[in-house]
Design a protein around this motif. Structure first.
Motif, PDB file in Angstrom:
ATOM      1  N   ALA A  11      -8.818  -5.123  13.304  1.00 15.52           N
ATOM      2  CA  ALA A  11     -10.230  -5.578  13.298  1.00 15.52           C
ATOM      3  C   ALA A  11     -11.305  -5.257  11.863  1.00 15.52           C
ATOM      4  CB  ALA A  11     -10.945  -4.446  14.365  1.00 15.52           C
ATOM      5  N   ARG A  12     -10.656  -4.144  11.245  1.00 16.27           N
ATOM      6  CA  ARG A  12     -11.446  -4.363   9.962  1.00 16.27           C
ATOM      7  C   ARG A  12     -10.852  -4.983   8.784  1.00 16.27           C
ATOM      8  NH1 ARG A  12      -9.819   0.555   8.181  1.00 16.27           N
ATOM      9  NH2 ARG A  12      -8.538   1.203   9.950  1.00 16.27           N
ATOM     10  N   ALA A  13      -9.632  -5.240   8.838  1.00 24.64           N
ATOM     11  CA  ALA A  13      -9.146  -6.150   7.771  1.00 24.64           C
ATOM     12  C   ALA A  13      -8.040  -7.102   8.412  1.00 24.64           C
ATOM     13  CB  ALA A  13      -8.677  -5.111   6.671  1.00 24.64           C
ATOM     14  N   PRO A  14      -8.453  -8.087   9.153  1.00 24.33           N
ATOM     15  CA  PRO A  14      -7.375  -9.010   9.466  1.00 24.33           C
ATOM     16  C   PRO A  14      -6.437  -9.565   8.477  1.00 24.33           C
ATOM     17  CG  PRO A  14      -9.494  -9.722   9.975  1.00 24.33           C
ATOM     18  CD  PRO A  14      -9.906  -8.297   9.627  1.00 24.33           C
ATOM     19  N   LEU A  15      -7.055 -10.054   7.466  1.00 23.01           N
ATOM     20  CA  LEU A  15      -6.358 -10.817   6.371  1.00 23.01           C
ATOM     21  C   LEU A  15      -5.365  -9.730   5.665  1.00 23.01           C
ATOM     22  CD1 LEU A  15      -6.436 -13.208   4.854  1.00 23.01           C
ATOM     23  CD2 LEU A  15      -8.112 -12.483   3.022  1.00 23.01           C
ATOM     24  N   LEU A  16      -5.751  -8.705   5.666  1.00 18.72           N
ATOM     25  CA  LEU A  16      -4.569  -7.590   5.148  1.00 18.72           C
ATOM     26  C   LEU A  16      -3.342  -7.457   6.067  1.00 18.72           C
ATOM     27  CD1 LEU A  16      -3.552  -5.689   3.153  1.00 18.72           C
ATOM     28  CD2 LEU A  16      -4.817  -3.744   4.378  1.00 18.72           C
ATOM     29  N   VAL A  17      -3.547  -7.793   7.369  1.00 11.40           N
ATOM     30  CA  VAL A  17      -2.495  -7.739   8.438  1.00 11.40           C
ATOM     31  C   VAL A  17      -1.713  -8.689   8.153  1.00 11.40           C
ATOM     32  CG1 VAL A  17      -2.047  -7.560  10.670  1.00 11.40           C
ATOM     33  CG2 VAL A  17      -3.817  -6.114   9.727  1.00 11.40           C
ATOM     34  N   VAL A  18      -2.433  -9.823   8.255  1.00 11.01           N
ATOM     35  CA  VAL A  18      -1.799 -11.520   7.957  1.00 11.01           C
ATOM     36  C   VAL A  18      -1.051 -11.214   6.826  1.00 11.01           C
ATOM     37  CG1 VAL A  18      -2.131 -13.879   7.845  1.00 11.01           C
ATOM     38  CG2 VAL A  18      -3.422 -12.427   9.369  1.00 11.01           C
ATOM     39  N   LEU A  19      -1.486 -10.961   5.644  1.00 13.37           N
ATOM     40  CA  LEU A  19      -0.972 -11.053   4.046  1.00 13.37           C
ATOM     41  C   LEU A  19       0.380 -10.224   4.441  1.00 13.37           C
ATOM     42  CD1 LEU A  19      -0.837 -11.861   1.481  1.00 13.37           C
ATOM     43  CD2 LEU A  19      -2.119  -9.886   1.047  1.00 13.37           C
ATOM     44  N   CYS A  20       0.221  -9.325   4.867  1.00 15.17           N
ATOM     45  CA  CYS A  20       1.558  -8.306   4.962  1.00 15.17           C
ATOM     46  C   CYS A  20       2.574  -8.777   5.840  1.00 15.17           C
ATOM     47  CB  CYS A  20       1.444  -6.752   5.380  1.00 15.17           C
ATOM     48  SG  CYS A  20       0.190  -5.843   4.039  1.00 15.17           S
ATOM     49  N   GLY A  21       2.072  -9.355   6.881  1.00 11.40           N
ATOM     50  CA  GLY A  21       3.076  -9.847   7.783  1.00 11.40           C
ATOM     51  C   GLY A  21       3.675 -11.059   7.176  1.00 11.40           C
ATOM     52  N   CYS A  22       2.962 -11.785   6.729  1.00 12.30           N
ATOM     53  CA  CYS A  22       3.598 -12.944   6.284  1.00 12.30           C
ATOM     54  C   CYS A  22       4.573 -12.833   4.668  1.00 12.30           C
ATOM     55  CB  CYS A  22       2.344 -13.889   5.244  1.00 12.30           C
ATOM     56  SG  CYS A  22       1.575 -14.853   6.447  1.00 12.30           S
ATOM     57  N   LEU A  23       4.509 -11.806   4.007  1.00 15.78           N
ATOM     58  CA  LEU A  23       5.350 -11.111   2.971  1.00 15.78           C
ATOM     59  C   LEU A  23       6.364 -10.703   3.710  1.00 15.78           C
ATOM     60  CD1 LEU A  23       2.981  -9.112   0.731  1.00 15.78           C
ATOM     61  CD2 LEU A  23       4.115 -11.305   0.041  1.00 15.78           C
ATOM     62  N   ILE A  24       6.427 -10.083   4.923  1.00 12.71           N
ATOM     63  CA  ILE A  24       7.720  -9.643   5.535  1.00 12.71           C
ATOM     64  C   ILE A  24       8.377 -11.082   6.005  1.00 12.71           C
ATOM     65  CG2 ILE A  24       8.453  -8.558   7.600  1.00 12.71           C
ATOM     66  CD1 ILE A  24       6.257  -6.692   7.368  1.00 12.71           C
ATOM     67  N   ALA A  25       7.563 -12.020   6.578  1.00  5.90           N
ATOM     68  CA  ALA A  25       8.445 -13.024   6.999  1.00  5.90           C
ATOM     69  C   ALA A  25       8.997 -13.881   5.788  1.00  5.90           C
ATOM     70  CB  ALA A  25       7.193 -14.049   7.668  1.00  5.90           C
ATOM     71  N   MET A  26       8.459 -13.878   4.766  1.00  8.18           N
ATOM     72  CA  MET A  26       8.813 -14.458   3.599  1.00  8.18           C
ATOM     73  C   MET A  26      10.212 -13.754   3.046  1.00  8.18           C
ATOM     74  SD  MET A  26       7.348 -14.756  -0.249  1.00  8.18           S
ATOM     75  CE  MET A  26       7.807 -13.117  -0.826  1.00  8.18           C
ATOM     76  N   VAL A  27      10.095 -12.588   3.073  1.00  7.07           N
ATOM     77  CA  VAL A  27      11.242 -11.824   2.428  1.00  7.07           C
ATOM     78  C   VAL A  27      12.463 -11.781   3.255  1.00  7.07           C
ATOM     79  CG1 VAL A  27      12.135  -9.365   1.915  1.00  7.07           C
ATOM     80  CG2 VAL A  27      10.143 -10.044   0.846  1.00  7.07           C
ATOM     81  N   THR A  28      12.330 -11.823   4.571  1.00  8.83           N
ATOM     82  CA  THR A  28      13.385 -11.626   5.420  1.00  8.83           C
ATOM     83  C   THR A  28      14.099 -12.978   5.864  1.00  8.83           C
ATOM     84  OG1 THR A  28      12.022 -11.628   7.372  1.00  8.83           O
ATOM     85  CG2 THR A  28      12.732  -9.562   6.711  1.00  8.83           C
ATOM     86  N   PHE A  29      13.382 -14.241   5.663  1.00  5.87           N
ATOM     87  CA  PHE A  29      13.711 -15.386   5.891  1.00  5.87           C
ATOM     88  C   PHE A  29      14.513 -16.081   4.743  1.00  5.87           C
ATOM     89  CE2 PHE A  29      13.892 -19.959   7.210  1.00  5.87           C
ATOM     90  CZ  PHE A  29      14.034 -20.003   8.788  1.00  5.87           C
ATOM     91  N   GLY A  30      14.150 -15.498   3.723  1.00  6.13           N
ATOM     92  CA  GLY A  30      14.812 -16.028   2.377  1.00  6.13           C
ATOM     93  C   GLY A  30      16.225 -16.108   2.397  1.00  6.13           C
ATOM     94  N   LEU A 119      17.856  -9.154  11.322  1.00  5.48           N
ATOM     95  CA  LEU A 119      17.002 -10.231  11.510  1.00  5.48           C
ATOM     96  C   LEU A 119      16.312  -9.850  13.011  1.00  5.48           C
ATOM     97  CD1 LEU A 119      19.007 -13.199  10.411  1.00  5.48           C
ATOM     98  CD2 LEU A 119      16.851 -12.646   9.466  1.00  5.48           C
ATOM     99  N   SER A 120      16.900  -9.697  14.063  1.00  5.00           N
ATOM    100  CA  SER A 120      16.169  -9.136  15.198  1.00  5.00           C
ATOM    101  C   SER A 120      15.204  -8.264  15.150  1.00  5.00           C
ATOM    102  CB  SER A 120      17.289  -8.711  16.299  1.00  5.00           C
ATOM    103  OG  SER A 120      17.681  -7.441  15.915  1.00  5.00           O
ATOM    104  N   GLY A 121      15.276  -7.420  14.220  1.00  2.00           N
ATOM    105  CA  GLY A 121      14.105  -6.217  14.072  1.00  2.00           C
ATOM    106  C   GLY A 121      13.125  -6.468  13.003  1.00  2.00           C
ATOM    107  N   SER A 122      13.493  -7.362  12.106  1.00  6.28           N
ATOM    108  CA  SER A 122      12.633  -7.786  10.853  1.00  6.28           C
ATOM    109  C   SER A 122      12.213  -8.990  10.715  1.00  6.28           C
ATOM    110  CB  SER A 122      13.092  -7.076   9.681  1.00  6.28           C
ATOM    111  OG  SER A 122      14.439  -7.643   9.371  1.00  6.28           O
ATOM    112  N   SER A 123      12.433 -10.104  11.286  1.00  5.79           N
ATOM    113  CA  SER A 123      12.121 -11.254  11.210  1.00  5.79           C
ATOM    114  C   SER A 123      10.782 -11.851  11.775  1.00  5.79           C
ATOM    115  CB  SER A 123      13.051 -12.472  11.760  1.00  5.79           C
ATOM    116  OG  SER A 123      13.104 -12.365  13.029  1.00  5.79           O
TER     117      SER A 123
END
Length: 408
Positions: A11-30, A119-123
């Motif tokens: 609620a306070r910093a939704p952009l930060l949550v989205v950014l960190c989630g996107c970095l996880i998706a990037m690292v694990t999918f590569g 992948l099941s736990g981190s993708s």
């Protein structure tokens, strides 16, 4: 102020949550998207057939699919951060052990089971479920598209990196480097440390896991949705694993295969974001039907045209626009039908169907190549599945299930 009343990070910093989630998706999918670049080096080194390597990646896809609903249920109950940590550790160990897998059994354990569980736990599946639970409603469609696009950026970034490292330091060392890269998930996941007790569903009548599963699998539209998602997995896994070898068979270099996979990832950033945007502006069933139909046409054209760097990269662009664009409308439909309480688990079962398709796509690719000396039959099966899935998605009804509690 009580913990329940304190505004959450989302609620306070939704952009930060989205950014960190996107970095996880990037690292694990590569690294997962780069698996095809290890097929020929490993089979040449150990004298295996392509079916041996294909079976390992098929096991990976199946285990990934089997583990996702359970990882989702644990994340629904205890929060996503612990699930991401465990998944990242499994993933890292699997990649490092893959570098030392000199027998088919070790390869199936490392590249197959351990990476699959990781992948099941981190993708991005867990990340998207976290977005659905944590973010304000107005952020969700775009966040679903951004998370999927970030995974695509991983596919753009890692295959050329893998091809370059394979050529310069060797495939063993490349896998070890990728294994240590997976540990970056741990600090990124801190931003997704939500408390289930603070969920918006906490004050609503609670539904048991068994009741949620019974409701979902008794719902015709959910069943149609997950049947259509099977095709997505079949196509993505087959292309990711076998496309580089297919292009080499047709006289092109491994670098063309690496760049084609990279272009798929880059174009999918656009496709995923566009799909997330369209998901809130048009019926999702029509969007899904259009994506599957267009994929069928793209694969037909690719198989029929002469092989060249231009046709390969062109296929990468078109296929990339359609690659993971199925994910935002699929996850959005699951959330619309059933709410966010068991979003991770119910999307996990949809994803299991996707991964059964992935298992068959990778495994049949290897088996039929060894039997027939060609991938042609698998390509045409992929075309037929595309058109079937386009039809399957059309009857889906886009509204919440009728029950005593409203979806969150």
């Amino acid at each position: 102020m009580s913990a329940a009343a304190r505004p959450s990070l989302a609620a306070r910093a939704p952009l930060l949550v989205v950014l960190c989630g996107c970095l996880i998706a990037m690292v694990t999918f590569g690294p997962r998207a780069s698996s095809g670049l290890f097929l020929l080096p490993m089979t040449s080194t150990y004298g295996w057939g392509r079916d041996t390597f294909g079976l390992a990646i098929a096991i990976q896809n199946l285990v990934w699919g089997l583990g996702t609903p359970f990882a989702g249920a644990i994340a629904d109950r205890f929060g996503v951060m612990r699930v991401l940590w465990v998944g990242a550790l499994f993933y890292a160990v699997g990649l490092i052990l893959m570098a030392y897998s000199s027998t088919p059994l070790l390869l199936h354990l490392s590249a197959g089971a351990l990476v699959g569980f990781g992948l099941s736990g981190s993708s991005f599946n867990i990340v998207l479920a976290a977005f659905g639970k944590m973010l304000p409603e107005r952020w969700r469609p775009l966040a679903f598209g951004a998370g999927t696009a970030a995974g695509s950026f991983g596919q753009f970034l890692f295959p050329p990196l893998a091809a370059g490292l394979n050529a310069s330091v060797g495939w063993h060392e490349t896998l070890i480097v990728f294994g240590f890269v997976m540990l970056l998930v741990i600090p990124f996941s801190l931003a997704l440390a939500n408390s289930p007790a603070a969920s918006k569903t906490a004050n609503l009548p609670q539904q048991s896991i068994a009741a949620a599963l019974g409701e979902a699998f008794g719902h015709r539209s959910y069943v149609l949705l997950i049947l259509g998602f099977f095709t997505c997995g079949f196509q993505l896994a087959f292309v990711t694993t076998h496309l580089p070898a297919y292009l080499i068979d047709r006289g092109l270099s491994i670098s063309v295969g690496g760049w084609t996979l990279a272009v798929i990832g880059l174009a999918n950033m656009v496709g995923s974001l566009a799909s997330g945007w369209l998901s809130s502006r048009m019926p999702r069933r029509y969007l899904l039907a259009g994506i599957y139909f267009a994929r069928g046409l793209a694969i037909m054209a690719f198989v029929l045209l002469p092989a060249s760097p231009v046709t390969s990269i062109g296929f990468g662009v078109v296929m990339g626009l359609l690659w993971l664009s199925t994910v935002p409308p699929t996850s959005g439909l699951v959330m619309l039908m059933f709410g966010t309480r068991y979003l991770a688990m119910l999307y996990g079962f949809a994803f299991f169907s996707h991964q059964v398709g992935g298992f068959l796509g990778v495994w049949l690719g290897g088996v039929l190549y060894e039997a027939l000396g060609s991938y042609d039959l698998v390509w045409w099966l992929s075309v037929a599945l595309s058109f079937a899935s386009a039809v399957i998605n059309l009857p889906i009804v886009e509204r919440p299930v009728e029950r005593g509690l409203k979806p969150a």
